[in-house]
Design an enzyme around this catalytic site. Structure first.
Site, mmCIF file in Angstrom:
data_model
loop_
_atom_site.group_PDB
_atom_site.id
_atom_site.type_symbol
_atom_site.label_atom_id
_atom_site.label_comp_id
_atom_site.label_asym_id
_atom_site.label_seq_id
_atom_site.Cartn_x
_atom_site.Cartn_y
_atom_site.Cartn_z
ATOM 1 C CG PHE A 1 -1.385 1.334 1.607
ATOM 2 C CD1 PHE A 1 -2.787 1.194 1.074
ATOM 3 C CD2 PHE A 1 -0.866 2.876 1.610
ATOM 4 C CE1 PHE A 1 -3.617 2.620 1.200
ATOM 5 C CE2 PHE A 1 -1.653 3.373 1.761
ATOM 6 C CZ PHE A 1 -3.076 4.081 1.923
ATOM 7 C CD GLU A 2 5.297 2.254 -1.906
ATOM 8 O OE1 GLU A 2 6.615 2.530 -1.146
ATOM 9 O OE2 GLU A 2 4.991 2.724 -3.120
ATOM 10 C CB ILE A 3 -1.698 7.057 -1.158
ATOM 11 C CG1 ILE A 3 -2.749 6.401 -1.274
ATOM 12 C CG2 ILE A 3 -2.568 8.295 -1.713
ATOM 13 C CD1 ILE A 3 -4.079 6.298 -1.008
#
Ligand SMILES: Nc1nc2c(ncn2[C@@H]2O[C@H](COP(=O)(O)OP(=O)(O)OP(=O)(O)O)[C@@H](O)[C@H]2O)c(=O)[nH]1
Ligand SMILES: *[C@@H]1O[C@H](CO)[C@@H](O)[C@H](O)[C@H]1NC(C)=O
Ligand SMILES: [Mg+2]
Length: 375
Positions: A273-275
């Site tokens: 998960f990366e934003i």
């Protein structure tokens, strides 16, 4: 006859007492959460309050962010890809309409493209990864690399013997943001097969990052397996010594190290998960850092993951207040999950149990992250 009745009564009383005690524990425990002994949703608000010129989250749909949903996948991942897309479309993107970008080192099949395109109303593009961004470079000493894989496999480490896994980690560390299909964008939201989103995302996370000058958002943080990165920290220390100008005065070293940088405590943000902001990866500091790491061959001689590489970079080369814990986004990638609680949980109508969250478990590094802002 009488004694049997008596015993039954005793058992009944014992059971009622047990229920009362369990109920009491639950109530006290949730009180502690309210009182903040166990940190809850108010933490982000506390940090935001201390942030000058904080901009509140904007509703979805007003989103003007320069952003895309990014999916690296194999054709064989199709089932897990569709499942993940379903989660993100349902909880966010059917309202937001951000475009999807799919990348692969092989051509996507017609079936893959048809099924994926049908899974969203937003635009979708499919890109081929350039050979030199994916495969093991010729200058890597294959004898040394295969010896490294053999040794690691004998220690029972996951993906120890896999070259494709190493290609993937290196690509995610140093190349994805150079892909032509990603050049039009600044922000990305990374998605992997078979992940789950539990809550409705009630605002635009890309806008949130941009408006508040953040570069990296995460949901889960824990310890890396040391045997996959035996010489990574030594290499990082050498890089810092040679390029002190890249290290931010307001860095998050205390998240990475418990003794001022001497030893790496193995904490990292879980990068499935990366934003985040690709312009940070494209910038001078990270470019120099990645090249320095890559030149050692450590992605192949060992099994350096993109999670520690990204985490170390954002923690050292940017001020700590550029990082963001998306506490209100409920997310699972096996075998861990983050489930929001309190108001965040209610607002997002989260389909997860607030107690079932990695945040304050012994394997989690979230406390170290929070301490950065409590000192
Ligand atoms: N195109 C392509 N994508 C890959 C390859 N290996 C992994 N990926 C993708 O890279 C991402 C990470 O790979 P995963 O297999 O999920 O690795 P992981 O998350 O560490 O491990 P698990 O999910 O627990 O298996 C996913 O989006 C995969 O689809 C590959 O050889 N080719
Ligand atoms: C989006 O971001 C990229 C990378 O920073 C930039 O090159 C591009 O001009 C931006 N596009 C818009 C419309 O702002
Ligand atoms: Mg995965």
């Amino acid at each position: 006859m009488a004694s049997i009745t008596l015993n039954r009564k005793r058992i009944l009383i014992a059971v009622l007492c047990l229920i009362a005690v369990l109920y009491w524990i639950t109530v006290v425990f949730s009180d502690l959460r309210q009182l903040g002994f166990i940190r809850v949703q108010s933490f982000n608000a506390e940090v935001d309050e201390k942030t000058p010129a904080f901009v509140a989250p904007r509703p979805i749909g007003e989103g003007t962010a320069n952003a895309t949903l990014l999916f690296l996948a194999r054709n064989s991942d199709l089932g897990g890809v569709l499942s993940s897309m379903g989660h993100l479309e349902e909880h966010f993107n059917k309202r937001a309409g951000y475009p999807w970008v799919f990348l692969n080192e092989e051509e996507f099949t017609e079936e893959f493209k048809t099924r994926v395109t049908a899974a969203t109303a937003a635009p979708v593009s499919f890109g081929l990864i350039p050979h030199e961004h994916w495969f093991q470079p010729d200058w890597v000493d294959e004898d040394r690399a295969s010896e490294g894989r053999r040794k690691m496999a004998s220690q029972g480490i996951i993906y120890a013997g896999s070259v494709p896994y190493r290609n993937m980690c290196r690509f995610n560390s140093g190349f994805f943001f150079h892909h032509p299909l990603l050049q039009p964008y600044r922000y990305y939201w990374r998605v992997e097969p078979d992940i789950k989103y539990f809550c409705d995302v009630t605002y635009d996370p890309f806008d949130y990052l941009r408006d508040n000058n953040k570069i990296y958002g995460f949901t889960i943080s824990f310890y890396e397996w040391e045997k996959t990165i035996p010489t990574l920290w030594e290499t990082v220390k050498k890089f810092i010594a040679e390029h002190p100008q890249y290290v931010s005065d307001e860095n998050a070293m205390n998240y990475l190290s418990d003794n001022g940088g001497e030893r790496y405590n193995l904490c990292h943000f879980w990068s499935n998960f990366e934003i985040a902001d690709m312009d940070f990866w494209r910038g001078e500091a990270y470019q120099a850092f990645f090249k320095y790491l890559d030149d050692t061959g450590g992605f192949y001689y060992e099994r350096w993951g993109d999670a520690p590489v990204h985490s170390i970079a954002v923690s050292l080369f940017a001020p700590k207040d550029r990082l963001h814990f998306f506490r209100d986004i409920g997310y699972r990638h096996e075998p861990f999950q983050h489930c929001p609680n309190g108001e965040d949980w209610a607002r997002g109508k989260c389909a997860c149990n607030s107690f079932d969250t990695l945040d304050y478990a012994p394997q989690s590094c979230i406390r170290r992250y929070e301490k950065l802002f409590l000192q």
